[in-house]
Design an enzyme around this catalytic site. Structure first.
Site, short mmCIF file in Angstrom:
data_model
loop_
_atom_site.label_atom_id
_atom_site.label_comp_id
_atom_site.label_asym_id
_atom_site.label_seq_id
_atom_site.Cartn_x
_atom_site.Cartn_y
_atom_site.Cartn_z
N GLU A 158 -11.29 -6.96 8.30
CA GLU A 158 -9.89 -6.97 7.86
C GLU A 158 -9.73 -7.57 6.47
OE1 GLU A 158 -8.03 -4.79 9.12
OE2 GLU A 158 -6.41 -5.96 9.99
N ASP B 34 0.77 -1.25 0.00
CA ASP B 34 0.00 0.00 0.00
C ASP B 34 0.80 1.30 0.00
OD1 ASP B 34 0.79 -0.65 2.57
OD2 ASP B 34 -1.19 -0.55 3.48
N THR C 252 1.63 8.67 5.60
CA THR C 252 0.71 7.53 5.63
C THR C 252 0.05 7.38 7.00
OG1 THR C 252 0.44 5.23 4.96
CG2 THR C 252 2.40 5.76 6.27
C1 DMJ Z 1 -1.48 3.01 9.74
O1 DMJ Z 1 -0.51 2.80 10.69
C2 DMJ Z 1 -0.88 3.55 8.49
O2 DMJ Z 1 -1.88 4.16 7.77
C3 DMJ Z 1 -0.20 2.51 7.67
O3 DMJ Z 1 0.24 2.97 6.42
C4 DMJ Z 1 -1.03 1.30 7.45
N1 DMJ Z 1 -2.23 1.36 8.16
C5 DMJ Z 1 -2.24 1.75 9.51
C6 DMJ Z 1 -3.65 1.90 9.99
O4 DMJ Z 1 -4.51 0.98 9.46
#
Ligand code: DMJ
EC number: 3.2.1.113
Length: 913
Positions: A388, A294, A492
């Site tokens: 999930e 992602d 993120t």
């Molecule tokens: C977060 O810690 C961040 O967004 C990460 O990139 C992946 N997802 C978690 C939350 O779901």
């Protein structure tokens, strides 16, 4: 133009940015508030209502943060059910999840910039003081490099960014002297030893005190890391370099990204989920936009926005093109195999991919963003939260939900881009669900099972870092935020980094790598985005018009042949765990496994079935010999042998490669699963019985139909929408016992191929098929027998002709006239498209949306004909000049494909089992 707020159109001025970085931000950033132009669709939300919802978010944040501070701090996280802090080592280990906990008051650091966004400046000031006073970064604890980077380094940098902003405003934080930045730098140096690999990809874990190498470190033996783990560093590391002038951080993060880019699969331009940090080999070759990958994609685009380096956009666009070509099957996003990207690697999606529509908005590709978001919202409406993992037919695959923020994030970006109040209503639903189902007296608890509403004693720090930020910003007007959010980019973890960093300390030489891309088509590089200020005023119902056709996509999806999870819950039964769905890393699955065979007879039955399926699966893996596929050819009127369906063989029964074909009329067995003595022996006697896959061993089905007098059997997959075009064929395994008693031939058809026969029975009642070894040439005798007479041909209606016009594998003896007729799918009239369900799996694109709604045994789900029509119009085989001879795959190539399928299948099984 900034990324964070997204409320400005491309081209709005950003202070302190050099012209080239302005270009970077404005080109990539396609967020334009269309709020003011919204005139129709969902009812507009009043300012009062928005403020009310904003206040509700503030109250919820207070509840979460207040309870953390009161009952958990200085621990890393709050355990909201037992109302205490989670201290690593003092609680039973939860495995990898615990690697985020470094005894550094994680939740406090992760919450810093949320406090400022939510206008809690006083609390922010207190929180920063606490971090400086209490947090120790030198603990003897092994942490995840990725999590520590995004949550702690990102949290400190976000806190620093807003601390200096506040200081400059002259009221708060006047005492602040870059202390958070110094901590961030200290942490940055602690993470650097992780990059001591020849590839430059970081080790996944590091000991905060001892690093990697020392014996006390208790880490450094790992060989693999996830792509997102190695590719989600550039924003924080570059910000750290630019804030401090220490270039090493940005250099290391760039090197890791360069290596990943080099390792992309060159023909598909996709990356796998896991990579060997020493050799650079892909360890897991499946590829999606969710877990494990992602934020690698997210950071390529955002690195371009923050750093203005064209190479990042070029890389992002190249990957994005591949994602849209292979993974995006709107509204679904399905993992594929990097070497064989037309092959789906999963039949389920994970919740992490919910961030992707938000990223698509940032890229400016709004239509698929709206579609995927709508699909996800319907899953949420069904289960209150996004499980999930959920299957392509929207069943729960993994029922947990740790209060992830990705969907709220995408909702925010879509609202900013479209101004459609629909997205405010979506946000309102999220708030309601959180309060109704996740709120507990001491905070908010993760959902253990979205179906039952049970809780887990867990409140992850990202809930405070991200969820409340996005929800608050969704309802906030400009004046509700004390700074201009559009001058920042979200990491993120939703930490805020100022866009002016793009022009600061640019000592990293930006490689001009455009020459590397000469092999790529220019269309890969979108330098501009659609201007939504033009798009939406012209059609204020734009977003709604995209959502409309999808409004029942979840409810209308066809259930698979097994009991649906929610139905089983309604009836009080447990959802059965299927071997093919089993994941050894899924605690819920392990729990079910433990119970099997223990408590009740139902558990015992489930256990038995599960074990049988496991035997089936593992024996499939072990015994997989490289046999060519078999064929089911429909020889009766009006098909006359022209429809040849690719079928999987069985490891028992008559071996069609050694014997002559078996020919006979087909009949459905009763019960359809063939798992007990047939109740309709008179119907299957002397015929080829159709049986549905599932609920017992293949060999058991074979025995039951053989006992009823069948001369052969065709097992049809119960996984709605499956097709040999998108899933690897396999041999049906025996049951571990002697199967010599099974004398009849048995073949396996995936659901799409099977539905062609089922449709044919409905239409023509008498359907005769030939079961054969696909490698063998078609018996010339049959050609003579089966060719319709001239009269027959004339009598065939256009409908009949079109119904056979989309063939699976075309035999080479047909006349040119027939060929050209059959090869014109575009000659289908709309009325004919009902028959388009018999589209060739080898010719159709593998859109699983079509898959699960095409046909079902009870005929409930037949509403995707338009898509099928569209699809048939784009089939490359519609060219009348293509001769049938060219359609026949040489055996070598069939074998090569078959081998690849087996390899891919084995790889997927290995990953999942
Ligand atoms: C977060 O810690 C961040 O967004 C990460 O990139 C992946 N997802 C978690 C939350 O779901």
């Amino acid at each position: 133009m900034s990324e964070a707020g997204g409320g400005r159109g491309c081209g709005s001025p950003v202070p302190q940015r050099a012209p080239w970085s302005l270009v970077a931000a404005t080109a990539a950033l396609c967020l334009v508030s269309a709020t003011s132009v919204w005139t129709a669709g969902a009812a507009p939300m009043s300012r009062e209502e928005k403020q009310k919802l904003g206040n509700q978010v503030l109250e919820m944040f207070d509840h979460a943060y207040g309870n953390y501070m009161e009952h958990a701090y200085p621990a890393d996280e709050l355990m909201p059910l037992t109302c205490r802090g989670r201290v690593r080592g003092q609680e039973p280990s939860r495995g990898d999840v615990d690697d985020a906990l470094g005894k550094f008051s994680l939740t406090l650091i992760d919450s810093l910039d949320t406090l400022v966004v939510l206008n809690k400046t006083k609390e922010f000031e207190d929180a920063v003081r606490k971090v400086l006073r209490d947090v120790n970064l030198d603990n003897d604890v092994v942490v995840s490099v990725f999590e520590t980077n995004i949550r702690v380094l990102g949290g400190l940098l976000g806190g620093h960014s807003l601390a200096i902003m506040l200081k400059e405003k002259g009221e708060y934080m006047q005492w602040y002297n870059d202390e958070l930045l110094q901590m961030a730098k200290q942490l940055g140096y602690k993470l650097l030893p992780a990059f001591n690999t020849t590839s430059g990809l970081p080790y996944p874990r590091i000991n905060l005190k001892f690093g990697i190498r020392k014996p006390e470190a208790r880490t450094g033996t790992e060989t693999d890391t996830c792509t997102a783990c190695a590719g989600t560093l550039i924003l924080e590391f570059a910000a750290l370099s630019r804030f401090t002038g220490a270039t090493i951080f940005e250099e290391y993060a760039r090197k890791a990204l360069d290596f990943l880019w080099e390792k992309r699969q060159r023909s598909s331009n996709l990356v796998g989920v896991t990579i060997n940090i020493h050799t650079g080999d892909w360890v897991r070759k499946d590829s999606g936009v969710g877990a494990g990958i992602d934020s690698y994609y997210e950071y390529l685009l955002k690195a371009y926005v923050l750093l203005g380096d064209d190479s990042f956009l070029e890389r992002f666009n190249t990957h994005y093109d591949a994602i849209m070509r292979y993974i995006s099957q709107p509204p679904l996003l399905l993992d594929v195999h990097i070497h064989k990207p037309m092959l789906n690697a999963r039949t389920w999606m994970d919740a992490l991919l919910a961030f992707f529509p938000g990223l698509q908005v940032l890229k400016g590709d709004i239509r698929p963003a709206i579609e995927t978001h709508e699909m996800l919202y319907q899953v949420i409406k069904k289960h209150n939260f996004l499980p999930e993992a959920f299957t392509t037919d929207f069943r729960v695959h993994w029922a947990q939900h740790p209060l992830r923020p990705e969907f709220a994030e995408s909702t925010y970006f879509l609202y900013k881009a479209t101004g459609d109040p629909y997205y405010l209503e979506v946000g309102k639903t999220l708030i309601e669900n959180l309060n109704k189902y996740a709120r507990v007296p001491c905070g908010f608890a993760a959902m253990k099972d979205v179906r039952t509403g049970s809780h887990e004693d867990r409140m992850d720090s990202f809930f405070l870092a991200e969820m409340f930020k996005y929800l608050y910003l969704l309802f906030a007007d400009k004046e509700d935020i004390i700074f201009d959010i559009e001058d920042y980019i979200f990491t993120t973890e939703a930490h805020l980094l100022p866009l002016w960093l793009s022009t600061t300390n640019q000592s990293i030489s930006k490689k001009n790598i455009t020459s590397e891309y000469t092999e790529l088509d220019d269309s890969n590089f979108d330098w501009t985005c659609p201007n939504t200020q033009i798009l939406f005023p012209n059609d204020p119902l734009y977003a709604q018009s995209i959502r409309e056709p999808l409004k029942n996509v979840v409810d209308k999806s066809c259930p698979r042949g097994i009991i649906r999870v929610e139905e089983s819950f309604r009836s009080g039964a447990k959802p059965p765990l299927r071997a093919r769905d089993f994941m050894a890393t899924n605690p819920e699955h392990l729990e079910i496994l433990k119970k099997m065979g223990a408590a009740s007879s139902i558990d015992a039955e489930d256990g038995l079935r599960f074990m049988q399926e496991m035997i089936e699966l593992s024996s499939q893996q072990q015994k997989e010999q490289q046999l060519p596929p078999r064929a089911v050819q429909i020889v009766s009127h009006p098909f006359f042998g022209r429809v040849v369906l690719t079928a999987g063989p069985a490891q028992f029964g008559l071996d069609l490669s050694k014997h002559k074909e078996t020919r006979g009329f087909v009949a459905s067995s009763k019960p359809y699963n063939g798992c007990s003595e047939l109740t309709n022996p008179e119907a299957v006697m002397g015929k080829i019985a159709l049986i549905q896959r599932g609920q017992c061993m293949f060999a058991e089905k074979a025995r039951n139909i053989q006992n009823a007098g069948a001369i052969g059997g065709i097992v049809i997959d119960d996984n709605e929408g499956s097709s040999s075009d998108t899933a690897p064929l396999f041999q049906m395994a025996g049951d571990g016992k002697d199967t010599d008693d099974i004398k009849i031939p048995m073949l396996f058809l995936f659901s799409k191929e099977g539905s062609i026969i089922l449709d044919a029975i409905r239409e023509y009642e008498e359907v005769e098929v030939l079961l054969s070894d696909k490698a063998k040439d078609r018996d010339p005798e049959m050609e003579n027998e089966e060719q319709p007479s001239e009269n027959d041909s004339q009598n065939q209606s256009a409908e009949q002709m079109t119904s056979i016009s989309q063939e699976v594998d075309l035999v080479d003896q047909e006349s040119p006239e027939e060929s050209s007729l059959n090869s014109h799918p575009e000659s289908l009239s709309p009325a004919d498209t009902d028959n388009a369900a018999s589209v060739s799996p080898s010719e159709q694109n593998s859109n699983p949306t079509e898959n699960h709604e095409t046909t079902s045994l009870d005929g409930e789900c037949t509403d995707l004909d338009n898509q099928l029509q569209e699809q048939s119009e784009t089939e490359e085989d519609s060219n009348p000049n293509v001769s049938w001879g060219e359609k026949v795959q040489p055996i070598d190539s069939i074998l090569a494909d078959w081998n690849e399928d087996i390899e891919a299948f084995e790889m997927m099984e290995k990953d999942e089992l």
